[in-house]
Design a protein around this motif. Sequence first.
Motif, PDB file in Angstrom:
ATOM      1  N   VAL A  38       0.812  -1.212   0.000  1.00  0.00           N
ATOM      2  CA  VAL A  38       0.000   0.000   0.000  1.00  0.00           C
ATOM      3  C   VAL A  38       0.850   1.268   0.000  1.00  0.00           C
ATOM      4  CG1 VAL A  38      -0.249   0.060   2.521  1.00  0.00           C
ATOM      5  CG2 VAL A  38      -1.982   1.123   1.084  1.00  0.00           C
ATOM      6  N   ALA A  39       2.007   1.259   0.682  1.00  0.00           N
ATOM      7  CA  ALA A  39       2.853   2.454   0.714  1.00  0.00           C
ATOM      8  C   ALA A  39       3.381   2.788  -0.681  1.00  0.00           C
ATOM      9  CB  ALA A  39       4.006   2.258   1.693  1.00  0.00           C
ATOM     10  N   ALA A  40       3.727   1.765  -1.452  1.00  0.00           N
ATOM     11  CA  ALA A  40       4.182   1.996  -2.823  1.00  0.00           C
ATOM     12  C   ALA A  40       3.056   2.585  -3.670  1.00  0.00           C
ATOM     13  CB  ALA A  40       4.676   0.690  -3.439  1.00  0.00           C
ATOM     14  N   ALA A  41       1.833   2.110  -3.457  1.00  0.00           N
ATOM     15  CA  ALA A  41       0.687   2.670  -4.180  1.00  0.00           C
ATOM     16  C   ALA A  41       0.461   4.121  -3.786  1.00  0.00           C
ATOM     17  CB  ALA A  41      -0.560   1.836  -3.902  1.00  0.00           C
ATOM     18  N   ARG A  42       0.653   4.439  -2.515  1.00  0.00           N
ATOM     19  CA  ARG A  42       0.512   5.831  -2.076  1.00  0.00           C
ATOM     20  C   ARG A  42       1.566   6.719  -2.755  1.00  0.00           C
ATOM     21  NH1 ARG A  42      -3.276   5.851   1.838  1.00  0.00           N
ATOM     22  NH2 ARG A  42      -3.333   4.198   3.408  1.00  0.00           N
ATOM     23  N   ASN A  43       2.775   6.215  -2.892  1.00  0.00           N
ATOM     24  CA  ASN A  43       3.816   7.000  -3.567  1.00  0.00           C
ATOM     25  C   ASN A  43       3.458   7.253  -5.019  1.00  0.00           C
ATOM     26  OD1 ASN A  43       5.586   7.424  -1.382  1.00  0.00           O
ATOM     27  ND2 ASN A  43       6.484   5.391  -1.620  1.00  0.00           N
ATOM     28  N   THR A  44       2.802   6.297  -5.655  1.00  0.00           N
ATOM     29  CA  THR A  44       2.339   6.514  -7.026  1.00  0.00           C
ATOM     30  C   THR A  44       1.248   7.583  -7.053  1.00  0.00           C
ATOM     31  OG1 THR A  44       2.865   4.231  -7.615  1.00  0.00           O
ATOM     32  CG2 THR A  44       1.349   5.402  -9.067  1.00  0.00           C
ATOM     33  N   CYS A  45       0.360   7.568  -6.078  1.00  0.00           N
ATOM     34  CA  CYS A  45      -0.655   8.626  -5.977  1.00  0.00           C
ATOM     35  C   CYS A  45       0.000  10.007  -5.916  1.00  0.00           C
ATOM     36  CB  CYS A  45      -1.512   8.414  -4.732  1.00  0.00           C
ATOM     37  SG  CYS A  45      -2.689   7.064  -4.800  1.00  0.00           S
ATOM     38  N   TYR A  65       1.135  11.611  -9.234  1.00  0.00           N
ATOM     39  CA  TYR A  65       0.174  12.096 -10.224  1.00  0.00           C
ATOM     40  C   TYR A  65      -0.796  13.152  -9.699  1.00  0.00           C
ATOM     41  CZ  TYR A  65       1.798   8.274 -13.150  1.00  0.00           C
ATOM     42  OH  TYR A  65       2.581   7.422 -13.902  1.00  0.00           O
ATOM     43  N   MET A  66      -0.852  13.392  -8.421  1.00  0.00           N
ATOM     44  CA  MET A  66      -1.840  14.333  -7.886  1.00  0.00           C
ATOM     45  C   MET A  66      -1.510  15.771  -8.295  1.00  0.00           C
ATOM     46  SD  MET A  66      -0.830  14.359  -3.853  1.00  0.00           S
ATOM     47  CE  MET A  66       0.651  15.189  -3.245  1.00  0.00           C
ATOM     48  N   LYS A  67      -2.563  16.552  -8.564  1.00  0.00           N
ATOM     49  CA  LYS A  67      -2.381  17.935  -9.010  1.00  0.00           C
ATOM     50  C   LYS A  67      -3.134  18.938  -8.148  1.00  0.00           C
ATOM     51  CE  LYS A  67      -1.474  16.901 -13.896  1.00  0.00           C
ATOM     52  NZ  LYS A  67      -1.333  15.441 -13.741  1.00  0.00           N
ATOM     53  N   GLY A  68      -3.798  18.484  -7.114  1.00  0.00           N
ATOM     54  CA  GLY A  68      -4.610  19.363  -6.290  1.00  0.00           C
ATOM     55  C   GLY A  68      -3.807  20.258  -5.373  1.00  0.00           C
ATOM     56  N   GLU A  69      -4.443  21.325  -4.921  1.00  0.00           N
ATOM     57  CA  GLU A  69      -3.827  22.217  -3.950  1.00  0.00           C
ATOM     58  C   GLU A  69      -3.820  21.573  -2.564  1.00  0.00           C
ATOM     59  OE1 GLU A  69      -4.237  26.863  -2.370  1.00  0.00           O
ATOM     60  OE2 GLU A  69      -5.711  26.016  -3.769  1.00  0.00           O
ATOM     61  N   TYR A  70      -4.794  20.685  -2.347  1.00  0.00           N
ATOM     62  CA  TYR A  70      -4.901  19.956  -1.083  1.00  0.00           C
ATOM     63  C   TYR A  70      -5.071  18.474  -1.380  1.00  0.00           C
ATOM     64  CZ  TYR A  70      -5.506  24.595   0.785  1.00  0.00           C
ATOM     65  OH  TYR A  70      -5.290  25.910   1.104  1.00  0.00           O
ATOM     66  N   ILE A  94      -5.045  17.958   3.703  1.00  0.00           N
ATOM     67  CA  ILE A  94      -3.668  18.387   3.967  1.00  0.00           C
ATOM     68  C   ILE A  94      -3.151  19.230   2.807  1.00  0.00           C
ATOM     69  CG2 ILE A  94      -1.300  17.595   4.410  1.00  0.00           C
ATOM     70  CD1 ILE A  94      -2.470  15.035   5.566  1.00  0.00           C
ATOM     71  N   ARG A  95      -2.537  20.339   3.138  1.00  0.00           N
ATOM     72  CA  ARG A  95      -1.968  21.208   2.111  1.00  0.00           C
ATOM     73  C   ARG A  95      -0.899  20.436   1.329  1.00  0.00           C
ATOM     74  NH1 ARG A  95      -2.273  26.786   2.207  1.00  0.00           N
ATOM     75  NH2 ARG A  95      -2.718  26.805   4.462  1.00  0.00           N
ATOM     76  N   LYS A  96      -0.989  20.484   0.011  1.00  0.00           N
ATOM     77  CA  LYS A  96      -0.085  19.697  -0.827  1.00  0.00           C
ATOM     78  C   LYS A  96       1.377  20.060  -0.597  1.00  0.00           C
ATOM     79  CE  LYS A  96       1.056  18.575  -5.627  1.00  0.00           C
ATOM     80  NZ  LYS A  96       0.770  18.862  -7.060  1.00  0.00           N
ATOM     81  N   SER A  97       1.656  21.311  -0.284  1.00  0.00           N
ATOM     82  CA  SER A  97       3.049  21.738  -0.127  1.00  0.00           C
ATOM     83  C   SER A  97       3.756  20.979   1.000  1.00  0.00           C
ATOM     84  CB  SER A  97       3.115  23.246   0.137  1.00  0.00           C
ATOM     85  OG  SER A  97       2.395  23.582   1.315  1.00  0.00           O
ATOM     86  N   LEU A  98       3.002  20.409   1.956  1.00  0.00           N
ATOM     87  CA  LEU A  98       3.627  19.628   3.020  1.00  0.00           C
ATOM     88  C   LEU A  98       4.223  18.328   2.494  1.00  0.00           C
ATOM     89  CD1 LEU A  98       1.185  19.983   6.066  1.00  0.00           C
ATOM     90  CD2 LEU A  98       3.051  21.470   5.357  1.00  0.00           C
ATOM     91  N   TYR A  99       3.787  17.911   1.300  1.00  0.00           N
ATOM     92  CA  TYR A  99       4.289  16.675   0.707  1.00  0.00           C
ATOM     93  C   TYR A  99       5.547  16.889  -0.134  1.00  0.00           C
ATOM     94  CZ  TYR A  99       0.116  14.054   2.055  1.00  0.00           C
ATOM     95  OH  TYR A  99      -0.872  13.412   2.766  1.00  0.00           O
ATOM     96  N   ARG A 100       6.040  18.100  -0.191  1.00  0.00           N
ATOM     97  CA  ARG A 100       7.242  18.356  -0.977  1.00  0.00           C
ATOM     98  C   ARG A 100       8.410  17.562  -0.397  1.00  0.00           C
ATOM     99  NH1 ARG A 100       7.310  23.596  -0.569  1.00  0.00           N
ATOM    100  NH2 ARG A 100       5.913  23.891  -2.350  1.00  0.00           N
ATOM    101  N   GLY A 101       8.994  16.682  -1.209  1.00  0.00           N
ATOM    102  CA  GLY A 101      10.090  15.836  -0.755  1.00  0.00           C
ATOM    103  C   GLY A 101       9.647  14.653   0.090  1.00  0.00           C
ATOM    104  N   PHE A 102       8.356  14.452   0.232  1.00  0.00           N
ATOM    105  CA  PHE A 102       7.808  13.400   1.088  1.00  0.00           C
ATOM    106  C   PHE A 102       7.728  12.080   0.322  1.00  0.00           C
ATOM    107  CE2 PHE A 102       4.442  10.875   2.912  1.00  0.00           C
ATOM    108  CZ  PHE A 102       4.462  11.139   4.264  1.00  0.00           C
ATOM    109  N   GLN A 119       5.742  19.479   9.887  1.00  0.00           N
ATOM    110  CA  GLN A 119       5.891  20.624   8.988  1.00  0.00           C
ATOM    111  C   GLN A 119       4.745  21.624   9.095  1.00  0.00           C
ATOM    112  OE1 GLN A 119       7.673  19.843   4.949  1.00  0.00           O
ATOM    113  NE2 GLN A 119       6.870  17.791   5.353  1.00  0.00           N
ATOM    114  N   ALA A 120       3.649  21.223   9.698  1.00  0.00           N
ATOM    115  CA  ALA A 120       2.454  22.060   9.720  1.00  0.00           C
ATOM    116  C   ALA A 120       2.571  23.203  10.723  1.00  0.00           C
ATOM    117  CB  ALA A 120       1.239  21.202  10.044  1.00  0.00           C
ATOM    118  N   ASN A 121       2.023  24.338  10.369  1.00  0.00           N
ATOM    119  CA  ASN A 121       1.964  25.483  11.277  1.00  0.00           C
ATOM    120  C   ASN A 121       0.638  25.564  12.020  1.00  0.00           C
ATOM    121  OD1 ASN A 121       4.556  26.618  10.676  1.00  0.00           O
ATOM    122  ND2 ASN A 121       3.726  27.299   8.718  1.00  0.00           N
TER     123      ASN A 121
END
Length: 293
Positions: free
Chosen positions: A69-76, A79-84, A167-175, A195-197
């Motif tokens: 499942v973790a590998a499938a999440r990494n594939t998600c 391809y995701m393009k949303g702001e959140y 969750i704000r997409k920017s938190l996934y940068r480098g994740f 990372q969240a404020n």
Amino acid sequence: MVAVSICMPVYNVGRYLNQCLESISQQTFRDFEVIMVDNGSTDNSFEICQAYTSEDNRFKLYRQEKEGVAAARNTCLKYMKGEYVAWIDSDDWVDRDYLEKLVKTQKETNADIVCIGNKTYMNNQIYLGSHQNKYATYPKCEIPKKDAIGDVFFGMLSLISLWGCLIRKSLYRGFIFSEDNRYDDQGNKFKLYLQANKIIGIPEVAYTYRVREKSITQSNTKLMKFLEEQTTNLEKLIYYVEIANYETSYFYHRYLDWLNKKLAEETVKNDIECQNYLKRRLRLLEIRMDSNC
């Protein structure tokens, strides 16, 4: 840019998948995409997903060999393009206003992470917990980062699951989701809280989590394997808070409490191997605490 990317690993959930996808398609908030990653299903899950992609261009489907499942999440994430980002497990379902409540609260509070309460469906019954009521005990429902991260130990706030939040997409940068054990929520979500404020909890329920006999988290596993996976995740958290120099003493003591609680459980008392393993983890933690005083 689409507002919300709903990300969903899929594996052999044909029996439940229509209910899940239909609950998404009926959302009152409409500005979303659904990234479905079929992780090598051998039932009709892929075909069900295909049907939704042919009827609604917001539904997008990718397929890969079974990798976990973790590998499938990494594939998600790829391809995701949303702001959140909102994760929904493929055997669960959500209320029609689920996204609307999350997005509305985010806009009102400018939170990086918005969580909402969940129901549990088990044995043909729906059960309500009390975790969502605890959100209202915080001023303006703003949950301190320390409390959100610390929920990984005992789960009193039900905040460690990936589902049930926006969750704000920017938190996934480098994740990247680590793929070292089955409890990928416990082993990864705390990185986002770090990372969240601003973290907000909505004191309502709108997500339904299905407990089924053959799900990953409910499958039979030896106690020793369970403890190894759990301690791997918790010690990963300890490493991250040390690197971030964030409340290390607090998290040392939370882990200490968790280890002692496990040692006191009857199943562990009756298993010498598990006792010895947890006692070794305790000794190593005490050494770590002494060296970082």
